[in-house]
Design an enzyme around this catalytic site. Sequence first.
Site, short mmCIF file in Angstrom:
data_model
loop_
_atom_site.label_atom_id
_atom_site.label_comp_id
_atom_site.label_asym_id
_atom_site.label_seq_id
_atom_site.Cartn_x
_atom_site.Cartn_y
_atom_site.Cartn_z
N PRO A 51 0.79 -1.23 0.00
CA PRO A 51 0.00 0.00 0.00
C PRO A 51 0.82 1.28 0.00
O PRO A 51 1.80 1.40 0.72
CB PRO A 51 -0.83 -0.10 1.29
CG PRO A 51 -0.14 -1.11 2.12
CD PRO A 51 0.51 -2.07 1.18
N ASN A 52 0.37 2.20 -0.84
CA ASN A 52 0.90 3.56 -0.98
C ASN A 52 2.23 3.64 -1.72
O ASN A 52 2.70 4.74 -2.03
CB ASN A 52 1.01 4.26 0.39
CG ASN A 52 -0.34 4.40 1.05
OD1 ASN A 52 -1.26 4.91 0.42
ND2 ASN A 52 -0.49 3.93 2.27
N ARG A 63 5.81 12.19 -3.10
CA ARG A 63 5.68 12.84 -1.79
C ARG A 63 6.70 12.23 -0.83
O ARG A 63 7.20 11.13 -1.06
CB ARG A 63 4.28 12.63 -1.23
CG ARG A 63 3.19 13.27 -2.08
CD ARG A 63 1.83 13.13 -1.43
NE ARG A 63 1.86 13.62 -0.06
CZ ARG A 63 1.17 13.08 0.95
NH1 ARG A 63 0.43 12.01 0.76
NH2 ARG A 63 1.24 13.59 2.16
N TYR A 122 11.42 8.51 1.70
CA TYR A 122 11.38 7.38 0.76
C TYR A 122 12.18 7.60 -0.53
O TYR A 122 12.26 6.70 -1.36
CB TYR A 122 9.91 7.07 0.40
CG TYR A 122 9.10 6.69 1.62
CD1 TYR A 122 9.44 5.57 2.37
CD2 TYR A 122 8.00 7.44 2.02
CE1 TYR A 122 8.71 5.22 3.49
CE2 TYR A 122 7.25 7.10 3.14
CZ TYR A 122 7.62 5.99 3.87
OH TYR A 122 6.91 5.64 4.99
N ASN A 173 7.85 -5.66 -0.32
CA ASN A 173 7.74 -4.49 0.54
C ASN A 173 6.24 -4.39 0.86
O ASN A 173 5.46 -3.90 0.04
CB ASN A 173 8.24 -3.23 -0.14
CG ASN A 173 8.21 -2.03 0.82
OD1 ASN A 173 7.56 -2.09 1.88
ND2 ASN A 173 8.89 -0.95 0.46
N ALA A 193 2.75 -0.71 5.18
CA ALA A 193 2.22 -0.71 6.55
C ALA A 193 1.62 -2.05 6.95
O ALA A 193 1.52 -2.35 8.14
CB ALA A 193 1.19 0.40 6.69
N GLU A 212 11.89 -9.84 2.97
CA GLU A 212 11.18 -8.62 3.37
C GLU A 212 12.07 -7.43 3.08
O GLU A 212 13.26 -7.45 3.38
CB GLU A 212 10.87 -8.70 4.87
CG GLU A 212 10.22 -7.42 5.40
CD GLU A 212 9.98 -7.47 6.92
OE1 GLU A 212 10.11 -8.56 7.53
OE2 GLU A 212 9.67 -6.42 7.47
N HIS A 271 12.34 -2.98 3.07
CA HIS A 271 11.82 -1.63 3.33
C HIS A 271 12.81 -0.60 2.83
O HIS A 271 14.03 -0.77 3.00
CB HIS A 271 11.55 -1.42 4.82
CG HIS A 271 10.55 -2.38 5.35
ND1 HIS A 271 9.21 -2.26 5.07
CD2 HIS A 271 10.70 -3.51 6.07
CE1 HIS A 271 8.58 -3.27 5.62
NE2 HIS A 271 9.45 -4.05 6.23
N ARG A 307 12.39 4.69 13.22
CA ARG A 307 11.16 5.47 13.08
C ARG A 307 10.22 5.21 14.26
O ARG A 307 10.67 4.80 15.33
CB ARG A 307 10.51 5.15 11.71
CG ARG A 307 11.47 5.48 10.54
CD ARG A 307 10.83 5.23 9.20
NE ARG A 307 9.69 6.10 9.00
CZ ARG A 307 8.78 5.93 8.02
NH1 ARG A 307 8.92 4.92 7.18
NH2 ARG A 307 7.78 6.75 7.89
#
Length: 145
Positions: free
Chosen positions: A9-10, A17, A22, A73, A76, A97, A99, A106
């Site tokens: 997601p996203n 943005r 990122y 990835n 969330a 996995e 990221h 974070r």
Amino acid sequence: MQILVLNGPNLNLLGTREPEIYGATTLADIEAACISHGATIGLTVSCAQSNCEGILIDHLHAARGTMAGVIINAGAYTHTSVALRDAISAIALPVVELHLSNTHAREAFRHVSLIAPVCVGVIQGFGARGYNLALDALKGHLTRA
Ligand code: CA2
């Protein structure tokens, strides 16, 4: 050897943005780089992205029998999805996995990954470059190199 690179997601918003977190690379750039780097090291890379948990699970199920491994990835969903963890477990394929950011640097809610225990390893904090690192790692894992 076929590899699925799956983004959650996203991540379709990459490069538009929050570049301070990122980076400025778009998802299309990342996917093109994965295909290109994969070809260099002898992997045929397919890419998919979805904002929907169930569709990500469908992609994982479809990877069974067609793919040698998966790089995910999960965005969330990493921190929340028992369903995704169960799907990774169920397909019995090596899954890495990944990221872009170092989730441990974070917010506390990003420190827990529900999927890490069922993945062969985790790469995080190296931005878009991490996808190539993950392909190298998965190739090494698959060929015992
Ligand atoms: O660092 C990563 O790769 C993450 O998986 C990214 C997820 C986050 O929830 C994870 O904790 C860590 C968020 C992806 C959001 O992507 C955006 C991209 C551009 C603009 C806004 C969000």
